[in-house]
Design an enzyme around this catalytic site. Structure first.
Site, PDB file in Angstrom:
ATOM      1  N   ASP A  63       2.568   5.135   3.357  1.00 44.80           N
ATOM      2  CA  ASP A  63       2.433   4.419   4.603  1.00 44.80           C
ATOM      3  C   ASP A  63       3.117   3.188   4.421  1.00 44.80           C
ATOM      4  O   ASP A  63       3.994   2.635   5.161  1.00 44.80           O
ATOM      5  CB  ASP A  63       1.016   4.469   5.147  1.00 44.80           C
ATOM      6  N   ALA A 149     -15.741   5.264   0.258  1.00 48.94           N
ATOM      7  CA  ALA A 149     -15.476   6.610  -0.168  1.00 48.94           C
ATOM      8  C   ALA A 149     -13.799   6.983   0.085  1.00 48.94           C
ATOM      9  O   ALA A 149     -13.527   8.059  -0.101  1.00 48.94           O
ATOM     10  CB  ALA A 149     -16.449   7.492   0.313  1.00 48.94           C
ATOM     11  N   GLY A 150     -13.083   5.931   0.553  1.00 49.06           N
ATOM     12  CA  GLY A 150     -11.829   6.127   1.023  1.00 49.06           C
ATOM     13  C   GLY A 150     -11.743   7.013   2.120  1.00 49.06           C
ATOM     14  O   GLY A 150     -10.824   7.726   2.528  1.00 49.06           O
ATOM     15  N   LEU A 151     -12.669   6.830   3.219  1.00 47.06           N
ATOM     16  CA  LEU A 151     -12.526   7.641   4.508  1.00 47.06           C
ATOM     17  C   LEU A 151     -12.510   6.420   5.563  1.00 47.06           C
ATOM     18  O   LEU A 151     -12.695   6.930   6.822  1.00 47.06           O
ATOM     19  CB  LEU A 151     -13.774   8.527   4.560  1.00 47.06           C
ATOM     20  N   SER A 152     -11.899   5.473   5.141  1.00 49.57           N
ATOM     21  CA  SER A 152     -11.848   4.567   6.273  1.00 49.57           C
ATOM     22  C   SER A 152     -12.916   3.940   7.183  1.00 49.57           C
ATOM     23  O   SER A 152     -12.689   3.716   8.331  1.00 49.57           O
ATOM     24  CB  SER A 152     -10.601   4.825   7.075  1.00 49.57           C
ATOM     25  N   SER A 154     -13.817   1.027   7.148  1.00 50.68           N
ATOM     26  CA  SER A 154     -13.492  -0.448   7.463  1.00 50.68           C
ATOM     27  C   SER A 154     -12.385  -0.326   8.647  1.00 50.68           C
ATOM     28  O   SER A 154     -12.578  -0.962   9.761  1.00 50.68           O
ATOM     29  CB  SER A 154     -12.879  -1.176   6.421  1.00 50.68           C
ATOM     30  N   ASP A 198      -4.480   4.033   8.167  1.00 48.38           N
ATOM     31  CA  ASP A 198      -5.754   4.412   8.478  1.00 48.38           C
ATOM     32  C   ASP A 198      -6.199   3.842  10.048  1.00 48.38           C
ATOM     33  O   ASP A 198      -6.942   4.473  10.694  1.00 48.38           O
ATOM     34  CB  ASP A 198      -6.854   3.466   7.654  1.00 48.38           C
ATOM     35  N   TYR A 248      -4.666  -1.244  -6.126  1.00 42.22           N
ATOM     36  CA  TYR A 248      -3.666  -0.778  -5.097  1.00 42.22           C
ATOM     37  C   TYR A 248      -2.617  -1.897  -4.564  1.00 42.22           C
ATOM     38  O   TYR A 248      -1.335  -1.554  -4.712  1.00 42.22           O
ATOM     39  CB  TYR A 248      -4.666  -0.809  -3.641  1.00 42.22           C
TER      40      TYR A 248
END
Ligand code: GLA
Length: 414
Positions: A63, A149-152, A154, A198, A248
């Site tokens: 992205d 957990a990387g599932l957005s 935020s 995200d 990152y």
């Protein structure tokens, strides 16, 4: 109109915060209003918004290189109930963190504020700065999106706050503009230089579909998911690494250095997305080996996203699964953002009959894998993958079957 949606179904395997999955918009509204009344005494003038978490099916780290991604929303979401108040101060309660904070309207989040509060303050401040009409708000936040957990979680928080704040201020913020505001908040207040995926996924993702997103133009296409033939299972490794944000940002810097190299060769290149495989092969040896690996991943991953979309559109799940396996190996070996636990999960998935594809998802260094499984094999898949993980890593994982995915928006209540 209230829409009845059945979001994620959690198999009775392991209890974590994922267990608090809501069952319908009506239930969500009921629960949050009751909670608001317990907090403030009544719910007159309250508006509710929710925004879902997301999982990225394929397109890892493309992205921010203006490439392609294919995320989908989940059934878990952040729900925000809010109303205007007289004072020039936002009063915010997070049910999850069992914390209350006050934020003066239009001010930067204070230094000692908890991390979740800086997303709230950031969103409200940005909207206030752009539209100048934000009043002080009483705001209650409830979430069942697993954190870190990387599932957005935020991005979902940002989008839910943005939707409710715009609604209360009676301003229209187009979804793509809202996604950009959320991304800006991540950059400015959380110091994570994330891409746009995200926020776009959480704000724009559609029920029953994945979202094919061109991160350069922000054009989107809804890609149908053959649910009768494929079940999406997310497996959370439980690993959370503090270094994930700095790693990152490091990957972003590496991409920027690779881009600068190719721009010296061709001034018309404005992102790694523009580097063709041919040009890469021709000039790769002028770059350090590590940058070659990063660039190769980005170029090939973009191709895999496009192949995946084509495969899904013609119902070729085997071809889609093959792209997922390849994506994982590339993230592991070329982009180097996987970790032992994620590799164990993907390798274990490979051994389970009925698995069509699996890969790590999100920023990496922990978090989740996403798996595409034949529906009849899903219960057994969950049992077996959790057992294999425990045996190899001596810690529990959590499996979440995505039965339904939801859309962001205002949740009506009566
Ligand atoms: C995180 C970022 C996204 C994206 C992914 C990797 O989730 O927030 O913008 O870069 O990592 O694909």
């Amino acid at each position: 109109m209230p829409m009845l949606v059945l979001p994620c179904h959690l198999p009775p395997l392991n209890t974590t915060e994922m267990a608090r999955i809501q069952t319908s918009a009506a239930t969500v509204a009921d629960d949050v209003i009751k909670e608001f009344i317990r907090w403030r005494g009544d719910a007159i003038g309250v508006r509710i918004a929710r925004a879902p978490g997301r999982v990225n099916l394929i397109g890892g780290h493309t992205d921010y290189n203006e490439g392609y991604v294919l995320p989908m929303t989940l059934g878990c979401s952040v729900v925000v109930a809010a109303r205007a108040r007289q004072r020039g101060c936002h009063r915010v309660r997070s049910e999850f963190f069992a914390e209350d904070i006050n934020i003066p309207v239009g001010e930067m989040p204070g230094r000692n504020m908890p991390r979740w509060a800086s997303y709230v303050a950031g969103m409200l401040r940005e909207i206030h700065a752009m539209h100048g009409r934000a009043a002080g708000l009483d705001m209650l936040i409830v979430s069942d999106v697993p954190i870190g957990a990387g599932l957005s979680s935020s991005a979902a928080l940002e989008m839910a706050i943005g939707i409710v704040a715009a609604d209360l201020a009676r301003i229209h913020i187009p979804p793509k503009a809202m996604a950009r505001i959320g991304q800006q908040v991540e950059h400015t207040y959380a110091h994570v230089h994330c891409g746009i995926m995200d926020q776009m996924a959480s704000r724009i993702g559609m029920r029953g579909h994945a979202l094919f997103l061109d991160c350069r133009t922000l054009e989107t296409r809804a890609v149908p998911l053959a649910r009768d033939r494929a079940t999406i299972v997310i497996v959370d490794s439980g690993v959370r690494r503090a270094l994930a944000a700095s790693k990152y940002n490091e990957r972003r810097d590496e991409c920027a250095r690779s881009l600068a190299y190719f721009q010296r060769l061709d001034g018309s290149i404005s992102a790694l997305r523009d580097v063709t495989p041919e040009r890469f092969q021709q000039h790769r040896h002028g770059m350090p080996a590590r940058l070659q690996r990063r660039t190769q991943h980005i170029i090939e991953e973009n191709t895999r996203v496009c192949e995946s979309v084509k495969a899904l559109e013609v119902g070729d799940l085997a071809a889609f699964g093959a792209c997922m396996w390849r994506s994982h190996v590339s993230l592991q070996e070329l982009y180097e953002v996987s970790c032992h636990e994620l590799d164990v999960l993907v390798e274990a998935a490979r051994e389970i009959p009925g698995t069509l594809g699996a890969r790590m998802t999100g920023g990496g260094f922990g978090g989740c894998t996403v798996n595409v499984v034949q529906p009849s094999a899903a219960p057994q898949f969950c049992d077996r993958i959790l057992a294999a993980y425990y045996e190899a890593c001596h810690r529990p994982a959590t499996a979440m079957v995505v039965n339904e995915n939801i859309e962001a928006g205002i949740v009506p209540w009566t």
